[in-house]
Design an enzyme around this catalytic site. Structure first.
Site, PDB file in Angstrom:
ATOM      1  CG  HIS A   1      -3.363  -3.449   3.139  1.00  0.00           C
ATOM      2  ND1 HIS A   1      -2.340  -3.032   3.969  1.00  0.00           N
ATOM      3  CD2 HIS A   1      -4.019  -2.334   2.745  1.00  0.00           C
ATOM      4  CE1 HIS A   1      -2.374  -1.720   4.073  1.00  0.00           C
ATOM      5  NE2 HIS A   1      -3.376  -1.266   3.341  1.00  0.00           N
TER       6      HIS A   1
ATOM      7  CD  GLU B   1      -0.988  -6.147   5.212  1.00  0.00           C
ATOM      8  OE1 GLU B   1      -0.875  -4.987   5.631  1.00  0.00           O
ATOM      9  OE2 GLU B   1      -0.834  -6.446   3.999  1.00  0.00           O
TER      10      GLU B   1
ATOM     11  CB  CYS C   1      -0.970  -0.040   1.176  1.00  0.00           C
ATOM     12  SG  CYS C   1      -2.321   1.162   1.017  1.00  0.00           S
TER      13      CYS C   1
END
Length: 209
Positions: free
Chosen positions: A190, A192, A104
């Site tokens: 993102h 994650e 990001c």
């Protein structure tokens, strides 16, 4: 100005260089704990530092860095200090061919540091979205579509000549960035917090030599 990293945590400096695999730079992202959990679950050791703990006078030890990969997190608020620190890390990795993944904001600062530019979205996005893979690459390995989570209000609009776009969505033409010669990568989304597709991206990055 020297190019050595000075770290405030002297205990970490005394640890074996070979024991640490990745430096996770937290730019005050709300998702850093998820990132650390995935890296740990994948079986890799890591060192975690907030951007404010990293002295921009240098990166690493006197001879070699104590990490062999870097992940730059997203962020919640803008800051010239965050920009300065992250740009320094990008340049450090660039000159030493150290693999780096920007997430990001991390993706955006890689593009900006290397000569690209950003644009503000018509409205901020905080939701899951689909990314179409434009060219196969080491981050996705054969996947053509990704389901990912996004949380940003800017995106990379103009790429420097050294970066290619390998993914796109309806809101951003540059969802996955790859350097043409260096192990430099960026995801506007993102990974994650993007489920299986995101974890696979992080696993592929961590497995790079």
């Amino acid at each position: 100005m020297t190019d050595h990293i000075m770290i405030t945590d002297t205990h970490q400096m005394n640890r074996s260089q070979r024991s640490l695999k990745v430096l996770v730079v937290d730019n005050d992202s709300p998702f850093t704990s998820h990132l650390i959990d995935i890296v740990s679950d994948l079986g890799y050791s890591f060192d975690y530092k907030r951007y404010s703990e990293i002295k921009i006078e240098g990166l690493g030890l006197e001879s070699l860095p104590w990490f062999n990969k870097v992940i730059l997190s997203g962020r919640t608020t803008g800051s010239s200090n965050i920009n300065a620190t992250n740009s320094k890390i990008v340049r450090y990795c660039y000159t030493r061919n150290i693999p780096i993944l920007g997430i990001c904001y991390g993706c955006q600062i890689i593009a900006l540091t290397l000569g690209g530019s950003l644009r503000r979205l018509e409205k901020p996005i905080k939701d899951f979205d689909q990314v179409t893979v434009k060219s196969d690459n080491a981050l996705v390995f054969g996947k053509q579509r990704l389901r990912v989570y996004k949380s940003h209000k800017f995106c990379v609009s103009k790429l420097p000549t050294c970066l290619d776009s390998a993914g796109e969505s309806q809101t951003c033409p540059n969802e996955i960035l790859l350097h043409r010669e260096k192990p430099i990568f960026g995801t506007q989304f993102h990974p994650e917090v993007s489920g299986t597709d995101g974890k696979d991206i992080l696993a592929n990055f961590m497995a790079m030599k």
